[in-house]
Design a protein around this motif. Sequence first.
Motif, PDB file in Angstrom:
ATOM      1  N   ILE A 144       0.844  -1.203   0.000  1.00 47.18           N
ATOM      2  CA  ILE A 144       0.000   0.000   0.000  1.00 47.18           C
ATOM      3  C   ILE A 144       0.874   1.246   0.000  1.00 47.18           C
ATOM      4  CG2 ILE A 144      -1.608   1.346   1.429  1.00 47.18           C
ATOM      5  CD1 ILE A 144      -2.891  -1.325   2.242  1.00 47.18           C
ATOM      6  N   GLU A 145       1.914   1.224   0.835  1.00 47.21           N
ATOM      7  CA  GLU A 145       2.790   2.387   0.927  1.00 47.21           C
ATOM      8  C   GLU A 145       3.498   2.646  -0.400  1.00 47.21           C
ATOM      9  OE1 GLU A 145       4.099   3.783   4.941  1.00 47.21           O
ATOM     10  OE2 GLU A 145       5.752   2.515   4.291  1.00 47.21           O
ATOM     11  N   LYS A 146       3.878   1.571  -1.049  1.00 51.01           N
ATOM     12  CA  LYS A 146       4.579   1.708  -2.337  1.00 51.01           C
ATOM     13  C   LYS A 146       3.655   2.370  -3.366  1.00 51.01           C
ATOM     14  CE  LYS A 146       8.616   0.525  -4.065  1.00 51.01           C
ATOM     15  NZ  LYS A 146       9.019  -0.710  -4.669  1.00 51.01           N
ATOM     16  N   ARG A 148       1.206   4.331  -2.800  1.00 49.39           N
ATOM     17  CA  ARG A 148       1.024   5.746  -2.443  1.00 49.39           C
ATOM     18  C   ARG A 148       2.243   6.573  -2.796  1.00 49.39           C
ATOM     19  NH1 ARG A 148      -1.823   5.707   3.435  1.00 49.39           N
ATOM     20  NH2 ARG A 148      -3.840   4.988   2.736  1.00 49.39           N
ATOM     21  N   HIS A 149       3.403   6.041  -2.486  1.00 49.57           N
ATOM     22  CA  HIS A 149       4.623   6.819  -2.730  1.00 49.57           C
ATOM     23  C   HIS A 149       4.859   7.020  -4.225  1.00 49.57           C
ATOM     24  CE1 HIS A 149       8.723   8.214  -2.732  1.00 49.57           C
ATOM     25  NE2 HIS A 149       9.042   7.213  -3.533  1.00 49.57           N
ATOM     26  N   LEU A 150       4.631   5.958  -4.996  1.00 53.89           N
ATOM     27  CA  LEU A 150       5.000   6.026  -6.409  1.00 53.89           C
ATOM     28  C   LEU A 150       4.004   6.823  -7.256  1.00 53.89           C
ATOM     29  CD1 LEU A 150       6.399   2.431  -6.944  1.00 53.89           C
ATOM     30  CD2 LEU A 150       7.683   4.557  -6.807  1.00 53.89           C
ATOM     31  N   ARG A 151       2.799   6.990  -6.793  1.00 51.12           N
ATOM     32  CA  ARG A 151       1.761   7.737  -7.529  1.00 51.12           C
ATOM     33  C   ARG A 151       1.692   7.308  -8.997  1.00 51.12           C
ATOM     34  NH1 ARG A 151       2.699  13.914  -6.955  1.00 51.12           N
ATOM     35  NH2 ARG A 151       4.709  13.340  -7.801  1.00 51.12           N
TER      36      ARG A 151
ATOM     37  N   PRO B  24      -0.090   4.141   6.361  1.00 52.46           N
ATOM     38  CA  PRO B  24      -0.386   3.307   5.187  1.00 52.46           C
ATOM     39  C   PRO B  24      -1.686   2.511   5.336  1.00 52.46           C
ATOM     40  CG  PRO B  24       1.428   2.373   6.437  1.00 52.46           C
ATOM     41  CD  PRO B  24       1.088   3.674   7.083  1.00 52.46           C
ATOM     42  N   ILE B  25      -2.046   2.168   6.572  1.00 51.06           N
ATOM     43  CA  ILE B  25      -3.346   1.537   6.809  1.00 51.06           C
ATOM     44  C   ILE B  25      -4.023   2.297   7.947  1.00 51.06           C
ATOM     45  CG2 ILE B  25      -2.725  -0.790   6.023  1.00 51.06           C
ATOM     46  CD1 ILE B  25      -2.266  -1.511   8.968  1.00 51.06           C
ATOM     47  N   ILE B 238      12.499   8.927 -10.803  1.00 57.20           N
ATOM     48  CA  ILE B 238      11.549   8.704  -9.713  1.00 57.20           C
ATOM     49  C   ILE B 238      12.307   7.944  -8.633  1.00 57.20           C
ATOM     50  CG2 ILE B 238       9.383   7.598  -9.025  1.00 57.20           C
ATOM     51  CD1 ILE B 238       8.459   7.983 -11.939  1.00 57.20           C
ATOM     52  N   ASN B 241      12.832   5.316  -2.773  1.00 55.48           N
ATOM     53  CA  ASN B 241      12.736   3.997  -2.139  1.00 55.48           C
ATOM     54  C   ASN B 241      14.045   3.216  -2.172  1.00 55.48           C
ATOM     55  OD1 ASN B 241      10.084   3.815  -1.201  1.00 55.48           O
ATOM     56  ND2 ASN B 241       9.328   3.551  -3.291  1.00 55.48           N
ATOM     57  N   GLN B 282      10.699  13.210  -7.939  1.00 61.46           N
ATOM     58  CA  GLN B 282       9.918  12.751  -9.095  1.00 61.46           C
ATOM     59  C   GLN B 282       9.938  13.881 -10.115  1.00 61.46           C
ATOM     60  OE1 GLN B 282       6.051  11.051  -8.269  1.00 61.46           O
ATOM     61  NE2 GLN B 282       6.866   9.648  -6.732  1.00 61.46           N
ATOM     62  N   ARG B 284       8.611  14.748 -13.261  1.00 59.62           N
ATOM     63  CA  ARG B 284       7.552  14.556 -14.255  1.00 59.62           C
ATOM     64  C   ARG B 284       6.465  15.546 -13.863  1.00 59.62           C
ATOM     65  NH1 ARG B 284       4.477   9.067 -12.296  1.00 59.62           N
ATOM     66  NH2 ARG B 284       4.673   9.400 -10.082  1.00 59.62           N
TER      67      ARG B 284
END
Lengths: 612, 372
Positions: A144-146, A148-151, B24-25, B238, B241, B282, B284
């Motif tokens: 889920i976090e991925k 969100r982060h990557l959009r 995240p949740i 991008i 991570n 990012q 873009r």
Amino acid sequence: MGQDHSDIERVVATDCGSTTTKAILIEKKDGVFRLIKRGEAPTTVEAPVEDVTKGVLNAVTELEELSGLKILHEEDFIKPKKNEKEGTDIFISTSSAGGGLQMMVAGVVKNMTAESAERAALGAGAIVMDVIATNDLRPVHEKIEKIRHLRPDMILLSGGTDGGTIKHVVELAEIIKAANPKPRLGITYQLPIIYAGNIAARKNIEDTLGSDTALQITDNLRPSMEMENLMPARLKIQDLFLEHVMAHAPGYKNLMAWTDVDIMPTPGAVGLIMRTIAKQREINIVGVDIGGATTDVFSVFGEIFNRTVSANLGMSYSISQVFAETGAENVMRWLPYRPNTKDIRNRIKNKMIRPTTIPQTLEELIMEQALAREALRLAFIQHKSLAVGLKGVQQQRTISDAFSQKISGQTIINMFHLNMLVGSGGVLSHAPRRSQAAMLMIDSFQPTGVTDLTVDSIFMMPQLGVLSQVHEKAATDVFEKDCLIYLGSCVAPEGNLKKGIKPVLEINMTMPDGTQIADTIDYGEIKVYPLGVGESVKAELKPLAGFDLGEGKNKKIEATLHGGIVGIIIDTRGRPFNLSLDDPERINKIVKWYKAIDMYPEIEKIAEMGQR
Amino acid sequence: MGQAYTPGLKVSKYTLIQKERILPIKGKTLVKKGDMVTSKDVVATAQLPGSVIMVKVANKLGVLAGEMEQFLQIKEGDQITTGQIIAEKRSFLGLMKDIVKSPIEGIVESISSITGQCVLRLNPTPIDILAYVSGEVKKVYEDEGVLIETKGAFMQGIFGIGGEVMGDLHVMVKEPSRRANVDDLSEEHIGKIIVVGSHVDYHFIKRAVEVGVKGIITAGIDDADVKALLGYEIGVAITGNEDISLSIVVTEGFGKIDMAHKTFELLQSLDGKYASMNGATQIRAGVIRPEVIVTDIDYKDGEIKESEYFIKIGKSIRIIRNPYFGKIATVIEMPTELHELESGAMVRVVRLELEDGEKVIVPRANVEIIEE
């Protein structure tokens, strides 16, 4: 919308590209519409402005300064035209400001459906930011976090063979729903999701994602374990990208409020122009529009029109992706000196992080044009793989094809049957010399047989495309008089010599001034015969040494060759043409070719400086 | 043209900063609107349920499922630790014994005398969201997170790698044109965000990871080193991570470039202060640039200035492309007509005076504003 625009006399049209916003001013003079001025400004999609309309205002302000007209009152268009000095009748726009396509794909089994989904996305020209699979061992919150982060701009969801289990694919849909990714393109944008999984799960997927996302359903890309069916998903990705992602940008809604007709995605507008050229002239064409984030390729062969958007091949935002995809050697082979790899890498990355900059020195221009060749070449390869016939005709691959990575279907692009190559986009339209645009197109598309080369004069096909929907005569007038520039015919026989140099082409033609030309051209040459715009000659062309101009090996053809700003270009470097960085004669060869077509000033000096 | 829109990176000594901090949740927020928080405070938390492990106890003991219960040393709901005995069977007067140990730390979810299995669940994983910046909680998103507002120094980089880190800023060089030496790295730099000057290379970064540095701020970096560090080529920019144990913010670009004086002076003035830094980038539409933040909520003198995005005569700018890449100059003329460049292209330009007095012409597209 739906207004009558038949009596318009002045038009302001913009094209919001990912990097630059271009504005043109068109006016009716003596019953004919002509291009008056052109302005441009950086597209404003970066914080803190983050509103595409600011770039439009800046580009139109430049138009005002150059033309002496007053078009804007503060931040609004003066409409309709008030007098010779003030106002415009309509304002229209195209947009590709949203830029490239970055996707996430999701599938149940990492090595099966998720991999097929990844192949579908890559084949459609997307960058795959992450692959989510039920069995990828990552905890749910990380997935889920991925997201969100990557959009991501789009998600391709697949999983399950038809009639198989639905539980896992619905779980994946729930993860996507829980992530509720924030769009990078503003609040008016709904995330497109393509579902290409088990048909039995469609209802559940609709229930889960239907209300919160722009969900589209297409055929299962893995209908059975043995069968992979990627084409429907690929075509759906292309369509959705074009209609849903590309045109959007921060501030898109504000721009919509200004325009007199709907904003058209740039490839849609350019596609209209390409189809018109092919139809009016009854010819087969291939067209290209190379932008900052994307490169769009169009083809019309017979009645069949194809359009592909290579979503991550371009000259600014995507420049580093071009380099990553083609490799350093393929870029450096076009440079007229032995390059320093470290330096080249840094220069390309500096363009990536500051995408709106332009080359000031000749050396930087040569490097950008080297990258442009590779972007064009890769985009055309992708076009050929997707232009396989009529849309909707399914091309299926068996499991053995899937593993061997064969291209499914047969491309309909036949280079011998191609009559005209049309180039558009900043790097082609604004090339300081037209011969540079010609050479870029020849090196990347490798026209074969006899092909006319043309280029969009100042990069205004997108605006004319949308104008043709409002006022066809205005668009046609400007297109005929101010837009399409003939560069000249290119003659290039198919074939290659394994070693040595010998004649491969005989030419006989009478030039308009009565001069007789009877030449024999050796293998590996570029030769130009000056012939002006609007002029043409009948030529007898006889390929030798097993070469072919479309009628068979060593078979003579008669052809009408058209003149242009560059002239008639003879290319006997062979088809397929391949230049290797390791070729010890590489620098001598390209200096010779660049000189033959008068591509750059003082090319030998640059080659010498580069060697140092 | 009197002025022209020119985007630039924000490098500000004192500005308003807002940060959304979202789980995240779904979980719970631990602060309320109006609370003051520090960057290290947990503002929201969630419990991620642990996975389930099935242990075939009856099988391992060699008994029937129905007989299992008499040998168990646990009951449903018990907390268990890794290696703890959950069942034991003794035979031959206690001389022989069969033991079943817990493979995990967690709780006993259920015991089945029908299957002879115990279902163990790993302890839930707490997910904590830190404030990241010190400031005031402006908004609370029920069960999801908060919006924090603060004031302080804010500096955008041009490119970065890695995610959020926090630590004391430590400036390692005295001049923006100097670069820190790998031998200067020591235990003094553990947990710090270091400013290394004009350039950083692969070996320096690797050593910084060994030392335990949290973040690096550099003017330049070579792309070849980025590739070596990540193990892959960056296509579309991008990032955020990357798993490289520290974060990097690049202020100027790729190659060896002096750090802009203004940026360097700001960082020098913040030397020793606690900073928050994020390398995520990012490039873009909807750009995200990396950032360095030092909050200073008590700063009284500073008036928050609106950023400027237009160049005009007299303005200081930075040239962002060859042949004058990185140089600082003053705008002396903004001609309306197009000008032919060395490349042969006809474009709009600005006439500039470089710091050494040399006058040059540069495309408008190749300059970036420097905020005063």
